[in-house]
Each structure stands twice: as structure tokens, then as C-alpha cells.
Write a protein that holds these residues in place. Structure first.
Motif, PDB file in Angstrom:
ATOM      1  N   LEU A  29       0.824  -1.209  -0.050  1.00 56.49           N
ATOM      2  CA  LEU A  29      -0.039  -0.095   0.015  1.00 56.49           C
ATOM      3  C   LEU A  29       1.040   0.932   0.063  1.00 56.49           C
ATOM      4  N   ARG A  30       1.802   1.292   0.855  1.00 59.42           N
ATOM      5  CA  ARG A  30       2.825   2.603   0.885  1.00 59.42           C
ATOM      6  C   ARG A  30       3.364   2.744  -0.398  1.00 59.42           C
ATOM      7  N   GLU A  31       3.937   1.460  -0.949  1.00 59.29           N
ATOM      8  CA  GLU A  31       4.712   1.587  -2.254  1.00 59.29           C
ATOM      9  C   GLU A  31       3.681   2.283  -3.477  1.00 59.29           C
ATOM     10  N   THR A  32       2.600   1.506  -3.472  1.00 57.84           N
ATOM     11  CA  THR A  32       1.480   2.212  -4.398  1.00 57.84           C
ATOM     12  C   THR A  32       1.095   3.581  -4.286  1.00 57.84           C
ATOM     13  N   SER A  35       4.068   5.560  -5.512  1.00 51.88           N
ATOM     14  CA  SER A  35       4.327   5.518  -6.922  1.00 51.88           C
ATOM     15  C   SER A  35       3.258   5.957  -7.793  1.00 51.88           C
ATOM     16  N   GLY A  36       2.007   6.458  -7.084  1.00 52.97           N
ATOM     17  CA  GLY A  36       0.623   6.825  -7.789  1.00 52.97           C
ATOM     18  C   GLY A  36       0.289   5.780  -8.493  1.00 52.97           C
ATOM     19  N   GLY A  37       0.193   4.313  -7.804  1.00 55.06           N
ATOM     20  CA  GLY A  37      -0.329   3.449  -8.683  1.00 55.06           C
ATOM     21  C   GLY A  37      -1.653   3.009  -8.302  1.00 55.06           C
ATOM     22  N   GLN A  86      -4.092   9.277   3.688  1.00 58.60           N
ATOM     23  CA  GLN A  86      -3.436   9.697   2.507  1.00 58.60           C
ATOM     24  C   GLN A  86      -4.003   9.325   1.222  1.00 58.60           C
ATOM     25  N   ILE A  87      -4.169   7.909   1.411  1.00 60.36           N
ATOM     26  CA  ILE A  87      -5.256   7.298   0.196  1.00 60.36           C
ATOM     27  C   ILE A  87      -6.562   7.948   0.114  1.00 60.36           C
TER      28      ILE A  87
END
Ligand code: C2E
Ligand code: MG
Ligand code: MG
Ligand code: MG
Length: 277
Positions: A29-32, A35-37, A86-87
Motif C-alpha cells: 500500500l505504501r509503495e503504491t 508511486s501513484g499506482g 493519505q489514500i
């Protein structure tokens, strides 16, 4: 022990597997987020004549294999870890940018977008301020933005919830009560909260034409929303039979696979063809 003191270890291998899966998912989740994924899909909402009224924004997490991971799988963990703040902010600004785009054309400027807000996000101290800034930055008419709250959001702290909702209402933002009928809210709550819309939970719509209990609940929600001056929208409408039953009993808005599945905005051509200023 040799894993260090911050690592929790269980003797039960099944519990250990769950802890490990959550840890991996949190990293993902943090990586996505970084990276705007994430992707935002939109599901059409129509009026009783079948005309497009707007959309609900629904988040999607593309997995490594191309399959979309359902929000039902990751929103609970995002809430527990606080990442939902943040999401949710990404969802809000993405939806506001879409409203801004729709406002540029006469055929789409009346369309609204509904955004799901989780309890943890709503109860952030700066939530009102953040929504205000996001709406201003996008330059949109705030009345085109609808925030969907569930009963769990309201149950937290009623006084704070009322105060916050009223501040956002004063800016022109609308509210819908999501999954209505599945929680614990009472009529007295509803009376004191500035909701514009009640979303009848899809479980009642699914069972309504087979099960008398669900039918009675749907009819009660429809007549209650009329009495309270609220709009009713049915979620999860899949068949013409369901639509006809709802229409006969005065339901004003509809959302469900019968009208369209959630799709990326690039795939919205057919829906927009039914929009007519
Ligand atoms: P929800 O807000 O009640 O959204 C409705 C769910 O019903 C969506 O599932 C939608 O795809 C599904 N649905 C719509 N029409 C039909 C139908 O005709 N039949 C059936 N069987 N299902 C239908 P989805 O997209 O998997 O989202 C699940 C839940 O995850 C949402 O329930 C909402 O609570 C949460 N969620 C989704 N996006 C966000 C988000 O951006 N932020 C937050 N906080 N929660 C979100
Ligand atoms: Mg919703
Ligand atoms: Mg719902
Ligand atoms: Mg739901």
C-alpha cells in the motif's frame, strides 16, 4: 528471539501467516501510494428516467498480475495503519479533478461525484480544512461533490460529526449516508444530520424480490426518506425487475450493474452519451 525485540512471533503458524500477509500488504500500500499506482473507477448513478446523474468513485489497487485487488480487502488494513488518510486524500483530489473536467462542458457540468470517506479520515482534526482546500484548488462548484459516510462514521462522536458536517455543508458540499439499513443509526440521528441522500444497502435490493423482510425494509426506507425530505438511491440494482419495483415505489436514483459497472473514466464514453445537461 534472534529476530529482534520489535518482531512479534506467534507459535500458531496460521496466525503468523496472517501477520506476515498484513505486513506485506502494508508495504504494498505504501509503495503504491508513493508511486501513484492506485486507480479510481467510476460507477454511474442514474435518475428514474435512466438519465445519468453522476458517479460514485471507487478505488482500485492493480495487483502485480493485473487483477484488481478489491477495496474490501485492503481498506480495513489501510484504516488500521492510518494509511487511509493519505489514500483518501488521493481519492478526493482525483475525484475533484474529474468534477473540474466535467464542469468544462455543458453536457456534463450537472454531474456529481460521490466519494467514500472512512471514519479515520473524517475524524482527522484538519479534515474540513483539507476538503476545503482541495475543492478550492480544483476550482469546482462544491455542490457537485458528495461525501459518502457510513453509520460507523457517525457513531464515533455525534457532536463532532454534526459540527463537521455542518461546516462542510456551509461550503456547499453534499452528504450521502452509505449502506443504509445495515448499521445502528436511528431516526433521531438522521433528523439531526444534514444528509441529502440515503443509499439503500445492496443486500436489501438483492433480496427484496424474493424475501418479504427485505421488501418491507426497502419500502420503509423509501417512505421514511420521503417523509424526511431526503433523496433515496438504491445500490446494487442488477435486474429490470428490481428497477421496476423500486420505481413503482418512488425511488429516485439508481446505481448497479444494470446501469453500469465501475469503470475507468477512459471507458465512460457510452455513459456520457446518455448525459444531457
Ligand atoms: P460501497 O461504497 O458501498 O460501494 C458499493 C460497492 O458495490 C462497490 O464495491 C461496487 O463495485 C459494488 N456494486 C455496485 N453495483 C453493484 C451491483 O449491481 N452488484 C454487486 N454485486 N455489486 C455492486 P467495491 O468497488 O468493491 O467497493 C467496496 C467498498 O469499499 C465500498 O462499498 C466502500 O465501502 C469501500 N471503498 C471503495 N472505494 C473507497 C475509497 O475510495 N475510500 C474508502 N474509504 N472506501 C472505499
Ligand atoms: Mg459508497
Ligand atoms: Mg454502499
Ligand atoms: Mg459497502
Amino acid at each position: 528471539k534472534e529476530d529482534g525485540r520489535n518482531t512479534i512471533r506467534f507459535f500458531n503458524p496460521e496466525m503468523q501467516a496472517v501477520v506476515d500477509a498484513h505486513a506485506r500488504m502494508e508495504i504494498g500500500l505504501r509503495e503504491t501510494l508513493q508511486s501513484g499506482g492506485f486507480r479510481l473507477f467510476y460507477q454511474p448513478q442514474v435518475d428514474r428516467h435512466g438519465r445519468l446523474a453522476g458517479a460514485e468513485a471507487l478505488i482500485r489497487w492493480p495487483g502485480a498480475d493485473g487483477r484488481m485487488i478489491s477495496p474490501a480487502e485492503f481498506i480495513p488494513l489501510a484504516e488500521d495503519t492510518g494509511l487511509i488518510v493519505q489514500i483518501g486524500q488521493w481519492v478526493l483530489s482525483t475525484a475533484c479533478a474529474q468534477i473540474a473536467q466535467w464542469q468544462q462542458a455543458p453536457a456534463t457540468r450537472h454531474l456529481s461525484i460521490a466519494v467514500n470517506v472512512s471514519a479515520r479520515q473524517f475524524h482527522q482534526a484538519d479534515f474540513v480544512e483539507v476538503v476545503h482546500r482541495t475543492v478550492e484548488a480544483a476550482g469546482i462548484d462544491p455542490s457537485r461533490l458528495k461525501l459518502e459516510l457510513t453509520e460507523s462514521v457517525i457513531l464515533g462522536d455525534l457532536d463532532e460529526t454534526v459540527a463537521r458536517m455542518n461546516q462542510l455543508r456551509a461550503l456547499g458540499i453534499q452528504f450521502a449516508l452509505d449502506d443504509f439499513g445495515t448499521g445502528y443509526s436511528s431516526l433521531s440521528y438522521l433528523k439531526g444530520l444534514p444528509f441529502a441522500q440515503l443509499k439503500i444497502d445492496q443486500s436489501f435490493i438483492r433480496d427484496m424480490t424474493q424475501d418479504e423482510g427485505s421488501e418491507i425494509i426497502v419500502l420503509a426506507i423509501l417512505s421514511m426518506s420521503r417523509a424526511l425530505g431526503l433523496e433515496a438511491i438504491a445500490e446494487g440494482v442488477e435486474t429490470p425487475t428490481q428497477r421496476e419495483f423500486l420505481r413503482l415505489h418512488g425511488c429516485e436514483f439508481y446505481q448497479g450493474y444494470l446501469f453500469g459497472k465501475p469503470l475507468p473514466i477512459e471507458a465512460w464514453g457510452d455513459f456520457l452519451a446518455t448525459a444531457s445537461g
